[in-house]
Design a protein around this motif. Structure first.
Motif, PDB file in Angstrom:
ATOM      1  N   ILE A 198       0.816  -1.217   0.000  1.00  0.00           N
ATOM      2  CA  ILE A 198       0.000   0.000   0.000  1.00  0.00           C
ATOM      3  C   ILE A 198       0.849   1.267   0.000  1.00  0.00           C
ATOM      4  O   ILE A 198       0.324   2.372  -0.090  1.00  0.00           O
ATOM      5  N   VAL A 199       2.170   1.118   0.090  1.00  0.00           N
ATOM      6  CA  VAL A 199       3.038   2.292   0.202  1.00  0.00           C
ATOM      7  C   VAL A 199       3.462   2.773  -1.178  1.00  0.00           C
ATOM      8  O   VAL A 199       3.845   1.982  -2.043  1.00  0.00           O
ATOM      9  N   SER A 200       3.402   4.079  -1.360  1.00  0.00           N
ATOM     10  CA  SER A 200       3.822   4.676  -2.624  1.00  0.00           C
ATOM     11  C   SER A 200       5.288   4.343  -2.911  1.00  0.00           C
ATOM     12  O   SER A 200       6.149   4.465  -2.039  1.00  0.00           O
ATOM     13  N   ALA A 201       5.580   3.941  -4.151  1.00  0.00           N
ATOM     14  CA  ALA A 201       6.925   3.487  -4.508  1.00  0.00           C
ATOM     15  C   ALA A 201       7.975   4.569  -4.320  1.00  0.00           C
ATOM     16  O   ALA A 201       9.112   4.293  -3.927  1.00  0.00           O
ATOM     17  N   ASP A 202       7.638   5.830  -4.596  1.00  0.00           N
ATOM     18  CA  ASP A 202       8.646   6.888  -4.482  1.00  0.00           C
ATOM     19  C   ASP A 202       9.044   7.149  -3.033  1.00  0.00           C
ATOM     20  O   ASP A 202      10.156   7.614  -2.764  1.00  0.00           O
ATOM     21  N   LEU A 203       8.158   6.832  -2.077  1.00  0.00           N
ATOM     22  CA  LEU A 203       8.528   6.970  -0.668  1.00  0.00           C
ATOM     23  C   LEU A 203       9.538   5.899  -0.280  1.00  0.00           C
ATOM     24  O   LEU A 203      10.476   6.158   0.485  1.00  0.00           O
ATOM     25  N   CYS A 216      13.192   5.942   1.608  1.00  0.00           N
ATOM     26  CA  CYS A 216      13.333   5.271   2.908  1.00  0.00           C
ATOM     27  C   CYS A 216      12.668   3.906   2.828  1.00  0.00           C
ATOM     28  O   CYS A 216      11.442   3.811   2.954  1.00  0.00           O
ATOM     29  N   LYS A 217      13.449   2.866   2.605  1.00  0.00           N
ATOM     30  CA  LYS A 217      12.886   1.527   2.421  1.00  0.00           C
ATOM     31  C   LYS A 217      12.573   0.914   3.780  1.00  0.00           C
ATOM     32  O   LYS A 217      13.437   0.358   4.457  1.00  0.00           O
ATOM     33  N   THR A 218      11.327   1.005   4.190  1.00  0.00           N
ATOM     34  CA  THR A 218      10.921   0.547   5.510  1.00  0.00           C
ATOM     35  C   THR A 218       9.420   0.347   5.548  1.00  0.00           C
ATOM     36  O   THR A 218       8.692   0.821   4.673  1.00  0.00           O
ATOM     37  N   THR A 236       5.806   3.535   9.768  1.00  0.00           N
ATOM     38  CA  THR A 236       5.059   4.710   9.319  1.00  0.00           C
ATOM     39  C   THR A 236       5.734   6.018   9.713  1.00  0.00           C
ATOM     40  O   THR A 236       5.670   6.989   8.967  1.00  0.00           O
ATOM     41  N   GLU A 237       6.361   6.060  10.902  1.00  0.00           N
ATOM     42  CA  GLU A 237       6.962   7.324  11.339  1.00  0.00           C
ATOM     43  C   GLU A 237       8.085   7.774  10.422  1.00  0.00           C
ATOM     44  O   GLU A 237       8.319   8.984  10.244  1.00  0.00           O
ATOM     45  N   LEU A 238       8.795   6.821   9.793  1.00  0.00           N
ATOM     46  CA  LEU A 238       9.853   7.172   8.852  1.00  0.00           C
ATOM     47  C   LEU A 238       9.272   7.520   7.486  1.00  0.00           C
ATOM     48  O   LEU A 238       9.701   8.473   6.831  1.00  0.00           O
ATOM     49  N   LEU A 239       8.276   6.747   7.053  1.00  0.00           N
ATOM     50  CA  LEU A 239       7.658   7.004   5.751  1.00  0.00           C
ATOM     51  C   LEU A 239       6.961   8.361   5.707  1.00  0.00           C
ATOM     52  O   LEU A 239       6.967   9.032   4.677  1.00  0.00           O
ATOM     53  N   PHE A 240       6.373   8.768   6.831  1.00  0.00           N
ATOM     54  CA  PHE A 240       5.713  10.072   6.852  1.00  0.00           C
ATOM     55  C   PHE A 240       6.717  11.209   6.683  1.00  0.00           C
ATOM     56  O   PHE A 240       6.408  12.223   6.043  1.00  0.00           O
ATOM     57  N   ILE A 241       7.920  11.084   7.249  1.00  0.00           N
ATOM     58  CA  ILE A 241       8.927  12.137   7.053  1.00  0.00           C
ATOM     59  C   ILE A 241       9.318  12.208   5.578  1.00  0.00           C
ATOM     60  O   ILE A 241       9.436  13.303   5.006  1.00  0.00           O
ATOM     61  N   HIS A 250      16.412   4.219   9.289  1.00  0.00           N
ATOM     62  CA  HIS A 250      16.514   5.337  10.230  1.00  0.00           C
ATOM     63  C   HIS A 250      17.638   6.290   9.820  1.00  0.00           C
ATOM     64  O   HIS A 250      17.468   7.513   9.787  1.00  0.00           O
ATOM     65  N   LYS A 251      18.780   5.708   9.504  1.00  0.00           N
ATOM     66  CA  LYS A 251      19.933   6.536   9.113  1.00  0.00           C
ATOM     67  C   LYS A 251      19.668   7.257   7.799  1.00  0.00           C
ATOM     68  O   LYS A 251      20.063   8.409   7.614  1.00  0.00           O
ATOM     69  N   ALA A 252      18.980   6.579   6.876  1.00  0.00           N
ATOM     70  CA  ALA A 252      18.710   7.171   5.563  1.00  0.00           C
ATOM     71  C   ALA A 252      17.837   8.418   5.684  1.00  0.00           C
ATOM     72  O   ALA A 252      18.106   9.437   5.037  1.00  0.00           O
ATOM     73  N   ILE A 253      16.778   8.351   6.519  1.00  0.00           N
ATOM     74  CA  ILE A 253      15.882   9.504   6.621  1.00  0.00           C
ATOM     75  C   ILE A 253      16.566  10.658   7.345  1.00  0.00           C
ATOM     76  O   ILE A 253      16.387  11.837   6.991  1.00  0.00           O
ATOM     77  N   ARG A 254      17.395  10.348   8.356  1.00  0.00           N
ATOM     78  CA  ARG A 254      18.123  11.418   9.049  1.00  0.00           C
ATOM     79  C   ARG A 254      19.168  12.047   8.139  1.00  0.00           C
ATOM     80  O   ARG A 254      19.369  13.268   8.149  1.00  0.00           O
ATOM     81  N   THR A 255      19.823  11.212   7.341  1.00  0.00           N
ATOM     82  CA  THR A 255      20.800  11.737   6.383  1.00  0.00           C
ATOM     83  C   THR A 255      20.130  12.658   5.372  1.00  0.00           C
ATOM     84  O   THR A 255      20.660  13.716   5.016  1.00  0.00           O
TER      85      THR A 255
END
Length: 498
Positions: free
Chosen positions: A298-303, A307-309, A312-317, A346-351
Motif C-alpha cells: 500500500i506504500v507509494s513506490a517513491d517513498l 526510505c525503504k521501511t 510509518t513514522e519514517l515514511l511520513f517524514i 533510520h539513518k537514511a531519513i536522518r541523512t
C-alpha cells in the motif's frame, strides 16, 4: 476558553446523551456534529435570504417549495431546525430520522452547500424521541448563549471543548495531540497569509485550526481585509487527510466552526499512491501515527526509494519532504526512535534531512506529554525542504516541563518550558554562546555526521557533575552513636513509666 454557564450547559448535553444510552464519545461528537450542521444549514439559509433581499441578488432557498426526500415530496419548510424544534417529541423524531437526515445526505448535488460532502454517509443514532427532544432543547440553549456572547471565537471554543471530551474518555484520546503542544508548534512556525498548509494525518484538524487561529490573531488585517487573501484563507489554504471518516467529519466541522468556510478535508491514505501530492505545500504541521509497520503493497513506490521501511513514522517524514515546495517548512512530532534508531532506514531519513535539506531544530519532549494514553518519549523535528542541503548547525532543546504534571493525571503546574522554547527559537542568534550543559545549544553538522546522524540530545548534551563533600567516616559514626544513645535513653524512660 469555555467557562461558567456555557461550560455547564455543554456538560449537561453530554450527560443527556449518556443518560439516553449513547456513551461512545466519538458517537456523541458525531451526532452533535450532524445536529449542529442541521442547525447551521437553517441559519445560513436564513442569512442568505436576508442578504439577497438587502442586495437585490437572486437566491433560492434549499427549503423552498416541495423537496424530494427518500422518493417522496415533502414541504421543505418542515426540514428547517427553526420549524421542527417546536414539534412534539414523536413527530420531531420521525421528521429528523426519516426526512432531515436523508435530506442532508443528498445535499452533495447542491454546489452551494460546502458542508454536504462530509454528511453523505451520516447515520442517525439517537435511539428515542425523548433523547432527541432533550438534545435539541439543549443545543438551542447553547446556541442562544453563543449568540449572546458576541464573540467570533465562541463557536470554535465550544467545539474544541466538545472535542476535549474525547481525550478525557480514555482509549480514544489517541486521536488528539495536546492542544498546548499544537499551539507551541504553530507559534514556532508562524504561519503566513500566503501559506498553503497541510496535515496528512489530520484527525480532528487541531493543527489546521490552530494555524487558522494564529493567522486571525497576528495577520487579521492582511487576511480578512484583502479579498484575495480572504478567499485563499477560506478555500485554498488548509488541507487535511485521514483514513477515518468519523475523524474527517469531526475535523471538517471543527474547521467550519472556527470560521473556515470550505476547508479541504478529505479521505485519503497519505502513504499510498492514492496521494499524488508533490511540491504542493509551503507548511506542514503534523503528528503522524506511530502504529509500527504496514504492508509494502500500500506504500507509494517513491517513498520507499527515499526510505525503504515499513515503519510509518519514517515514511511520513519522507512523505513530508515530497509534499513540500522547495523552501517549504515542516514541524512534526516523531517518536524518539526516529532520532537515534540504528537501522538503515533510520539513518537514511536522518541523512536526507541533514545532508539534502536544512534541519533547523530538534526539540526533545518528556515521556509524559501524551499520558495517560501513551508513555512514549517524543521529539519535534523542524526542517525546511531545499533539495540540496543547507544544514550548517542544528539547534537542540531539552524540554523538561510543559505546564502539566508528567503522570497520568496531567494536572496543571507552574513549570513550563514552552514560552522559553518559542522565545529562544525566534532569537537563535543568542543561542550561539550557550554551552552544552545548558537546556538548549547548537551542534554543528559535521559533528552530527560523525555520529551517524544521531539526533538524540543526550548524544551531545554534557552533564555537569558537581562534587559533593561528605564529612569523615569517624564523624558519621560518632553521630550514629549519639543517636543510638538517645534512642536507648528514651526506651529506658518509657520502660520506667510502665
Amino acid at each position: 476558553m469555555i467557562t461558567g454557564e456555557l461550560k455547564n450547559k455543554i456538560d449537561s448535553l453530554w450527560d443527556i446523551f449518556a443518560a439516553g444510552g449513547l456513551v461512545n464519545p466519538l458517537d456523541v461528537i458525531e451526532q452533535i456534529t450532524y445536529l449542529m450542521f442541521i442547525h447551521d444549514l437553517d441559519d445560513t439559509d436564513n442569512r442568505r435570504m436576508k442578504e439577497s433581499v438587502m442586495l437585490d441578488l437572486p437566491y433560492t432557498s434549499i427549503f423552498a417549495g416541495e423537496v424530494e426526500v427518500a422518493g417522496r415530496k415533502v414541504d421543505g419548510q418542515r426540514l428547517k431546525w427553526s420549524v421542527f424544534h417546536d414539534f412534539p417529541a414523536e413527530r420531531m423524531y420521525a421528521v429528523v430520522s426519516e426526512l432531515v437526515f436523508p435530506f442532508i445526505k443528498n445535499l452533495h448535488a447542491d454546489k452551494d452547500s460546502a458542508y454536504s460532502k462530509y454528511m453523505d454517509d451520516a447515520i442517525f443514532k439517537l435511539p428515542t424521541p425523548l433523547l432527541l427532544s432533550k438534545v435539541v432543547d439543549s443545543l438551542d440553549d447553547i446556541y442562544q448563549m453563543m449568540n449572546a456572547a458576541q464573540s467570533a471565537d465562541v463557536r470554535g471554543d465550544v467545539y474544541e471543548y466538545l472535542l476535549s471530551k474525547i481525550s478525557q474518555s480514555g482509549l480514544n484520546g489517541q486521536f488528539r495531540t495536546p492542544r498546548h503542544i499544537i499551539r507551541m508548534m504553530v507559534e514556532l512556525m508562524q504561519p503566513k497569509p500566503e501559506d498553503v498548509i497541510c496535515d496528512p494525518a489530520c484527525g480532528t484538524s487541531g493543527f489546521l485550526v490552530n494555524a487558522a487561529e494564529y493567522l486571525r490573531e497576528h495577520h487579521k488585517q492582511e487576511v480578512f481585509f484583502n479579498t484575495k487573501n480572504r478567499a485563499h484563507y477560506m478555500n485554498e489554504m488548509f488541507h487535511g487527510y485521514d483514513m477515518d471518516r468519523t475523524m474527517l467529519r469531526i475535523g471538517a466541522m471543527n474547521m467550519m466552526t472556527h470560521g473556515i468556510e470550505n476547508p479541504s478535508i478529505e479521505y485519503r491514505d497519505s502513504l499510498s499512491d492514492q496521494n499524488p501530492d508533490a511540491a504542493k505545500y509551503s507548511l506542514i504541521l503534523a503528528n503522524p501515527p506511530f502504529k509500527g509497520s504496514l504492508d509494502y503493497d500500500i506504500v507509494s513506490a517513491d517513498l520507499l526509494k527515499t526510505c525503504k521501511t515499513k515503519k510509518t513514522e519514517l515514511l511520513f517524514i519522507a512523505l513530508f519532504l515530497r509534499m513540500l515546495l522547495v523552501g517549504g517548512r515542516c514541524a512534526c512530532i516523531v517518536p524518539d526512535g526516529v532520532l537515534f534508531g540504528s537501522s538503515k532506514a533510520h539513518k537514511a531519513i536522518r541523512t536526507a534531512l541533514v545532508e539534502n535539506n536544512r534541519l533547523e531544530a530538534v526539540i526533545s519532549m518528556p515521556s509524559g506529554v501524551f499520558k495517560p494514553y501513551a508513555g512514549v518519549s517524543t521529539g519535534i523535528l523542524i526542517f525546511t525542504k531545499t533539495g540540496h542541503g543547507g544544514t550548517d548547525k542544528v539547534w537542540f532543546y531539552d524540554m523538561k516541563a510543559d505546564g502539566f504534571s508528567l503522570d497520568d493525571k496531567r494536572t496543571p503546574i507552574a513549570d513550563n518550558d514552552i514560552p522559553d522554547i518559542v522565545h529562544r527559537f525566534h532569537h537563535l542568534e543568542a543561542e550561539e554562546v550557550r554551552e552544552r550543559t545548558e537546556q538548549s545549544f547548537f551542534v554543528p553538522k559535521t559533528e552530527i555526521a560523525e555520529n551517524d546522524y544521531d539526533l538524540s540530545i543526550n548524544k551531545y548534551k554534557k552533564v555537569e557533575y558537581v562534587p559533593v563533600e561528605y564529612p569523615p567516616t569517624s564523624e558519621i559514626l560518632a553521630e550514629l552513636k549519639e543517636l543510638q544513645a538517645e534512642i536507648a535513653k528514651g526506651l529506658d524512660e518509657l520502660e520506667g513509666m510502665m
